[in-house]
Design a protein around this motif. Sequence first.
Motif, PDB file in Angstrom:
ATOM      1  N   UNK A   9      45.260  49.871  44.919  1.00 19.10           N
ATOM      2  CA  UNK A   9      46.212  49.111  44.107  1.00 19.10           C
ATOM      3  C   UNK A   9      46.400  47.698  44.652  1.00 19.10           C
ATOM      4  N   UNK A  10      46.562  47.600  45.977  1.00 18.07           N
ATOM      5  CA  UNK A  10      46.761  46.276  46.578  1.00 18.07           C
ATOM      6  C   UNK A  10      45.480  45.458  46.548  1.00 18.07           C
ATOM      7  N   UNK A  11      44.353  46.105  46.756  1.00 17.42           N
ATOM      8  CA  UNK A  11      43.067  45.418  46.675  1.00 17.42           C
ATOM      9  C   UNK A  11      42.885  44.816  45.290  1.00 17.42           C
ATOM     10  N   UNK A  12      43.133  45.614  44.269  1.00 20.58           N
ATOM     11  CA  UNK A  12      42.983  45.165  42.886  1.00 20.58           C
ATOM     12  C   UNK A  12      43.928  43.999  42.586  1.00 20.58           C
ATOM     13  N   UNK A  13      45.176  44.120  43.024  1.00 18.21           N
ATOM     14  CA  UNK A  13      46.161  43.068  42.800  1.00 18.21           C
ATOM     15  C   UNK A  13      45.756  41.755  43.470  1.00 18.21           C
ATOM     16  N   UNK A  14      45.309  41.837  44.710  1.00 19.65           N
ATOM     17  CA  UNK A  14      44.921  40.626  45.439  1.00 19.65           C
ATOM     18  C   UNK A  14      43.668  39.988  44.849  1.00 19.65           C
ATOM     19  N   UNK A  15      42.733  40.811  44.399  1.00 16.21           N
ATOM     20  CA  UNK A  15      41.527  40.270  43.761  1.00 16.21           C
ATOM     21  C   UNK A  15      41.909  39.544  42.476  1.00 16.21           C
ATOM     22  N   UNK A  16      42.819  40.128  41.697  1.00 17.69           N
ATOM     23  CA  UNK A  16      43.272  39.478  40.461  1.00 17.69           C
ATOM     24  C   UNK A  16      44.011  38.180  40.768  1.00 17.69           C
ATOM     25  N   UNK A  17      44.840  38.170  41.810  1.00 19.50           N
ATOM     26  CA  UNK A  17      45.554  36.949  42.202  1.00 19.50           C
ATOM     27  C   UNK A  17      44.588  35.847  42.593  1.00 19.50           C
ATOM     28  N   UNK A  18      43.458  36.236  43.129  1.00 18.54           N
ATOM     29  CA  UNK A  18      42.434  35.275  43.534  1.00 18.54           C
ATOM     30  C   UNK A  18      41.615  34.799  42.327  1.00 18.54           C
ATOM     31  N   UNK A  20      39.415  36.606  40.645  1.00 13.50           N
ATOM     32  CA  UNK A  20      38.056  37.135  40.763  1.00 13.50           C
ATOM     33  C   UNK A  20      37.963  38.504  40.105  1.00 13.50           C
ATOM     34  N   UNK A  21      36.745  38.991  39.997  1.00 15.00           N
ATOM     35  CA  UNK A  21      36.502  40.363  39.556  1.00 15.00           C
ATOM     36  C   UNK A  21      35.967  41.136  40.757  1.00 15.00           C
ATOM     37  N   UNK A  22      35.991  42.454  40.644  1.00 15.92           N
ATOM     38  CA  UNK A  22      35.427  43.276  41.717  1.00 15.92           C
ATOM     39  C   UNK A  22      33.962  42.908  41.942  1.00 15.92           C
ATOM     40  N   UNK A  23      33.215  42.727  40.863  1.00 14.12           N
ATOM     41  CA  UNK A  23      31.791  42.396  40.994  1.00 14.12           C
ATOM     42  C   UNK A  23      31.574  41.071  41.708  1.00 14.12           C
ATOM     43  N   UNK A  24      32.413  40.079  41.428  1.00 10.33           N
ATOM     44  CA  UNK A  24      32.282  38.789  42.111  1.00 10.33           C
ATOM     45  C   UNK A  24      32.522  38.940  43.609  1.00 10.33           C
ATOM     46  N   UNK A  25      33.567  39.670  43.960  1.00  5.05           N
ATOM     47  CA  UNK A  25      33.884  39.880  45.374  1.00  5.05           C
ATOM     48  C   UNK A  25      32.743  40.624  46.065  1.00  5.05           C
ATOM     49  N   UNK A  26      32.223  41.653  45.417  1.00  2.47           N
ATOM     50  CA  UNK A  26      31.108  42.409  45.989  1.00  2.47           C
ATOM     51  C   UNK A  26      29.908  41.508  46.244  1.00  2.47           C
ATOM     52  N   UNK A  27      29.580  40.654  45.291  1.00  2.00           N
ATOM     53  CA  UNK A  27      28.450  39.733  45.463  1.00  2.00           C
ATOM     54  C   UNK A  27      28.711  38.759  46.609  1.00  2.00           C
ATOM     55  N   UNK A  28      29.906  38.166  46.623  1.00  2.50           N
ATOM     56  CA  UNK A  28      30.224  37.159  47.635  1.00  2.50           C
ATOM     57  C   UNK A  28      30.253  37.746  49.045  1.00  2.50           C
ATOM     58  N   UNK A  29      30.612  39.005  49.177  1.00  4.11           N
ATOM     59  CA  UNK A  29      30.660  39.633  50.492  1.00  4.11           C
ATOM     60  C   UNK A  29      29.383  40.401  50.830  1.00  4.11           C
TER      61      UNK A  29
END
Length: 110
Positions: A9-18, A20-29
């Motif tokens: 829940x917190x991961x999803x919230x912080x990604x949205x605040x940034x 970004x999408x989950x896929x973008x974060x996965x690619x960037x990391x």
Amino acid sequence: MSEQGIFYKRLKEEIQLKGKTFNQVERELGYSRNALNNYKHGNEPSGTRLVELSEYLMVSPAYLVGKSNKSDAFSLKKTFKNLSFAQKRELYSICESWAMSELYKKNDVD
């Protein structure tokens, strides 16, 4: 389907605040596709991944796993977003003045 854990829940919230999408974060990391979706069903990350994600999102690891209710990490970007236009303009002016004075100091030394 099990209930989502606090980490997800917190991961999803912080990604949205940034913004970004989950896929973008996965690619960037450099994570595999859907690596972050694995946490949707209550799984928690390894220590290494927890640190990587907390640094990327600029929040504390304790916050992400629910050991703290405060992110404990200062985010200049989040703070800036909350400023009014007049406050942003004033901050810009202060930064510009500081940068110019630093430039003059450097030129005086050279």
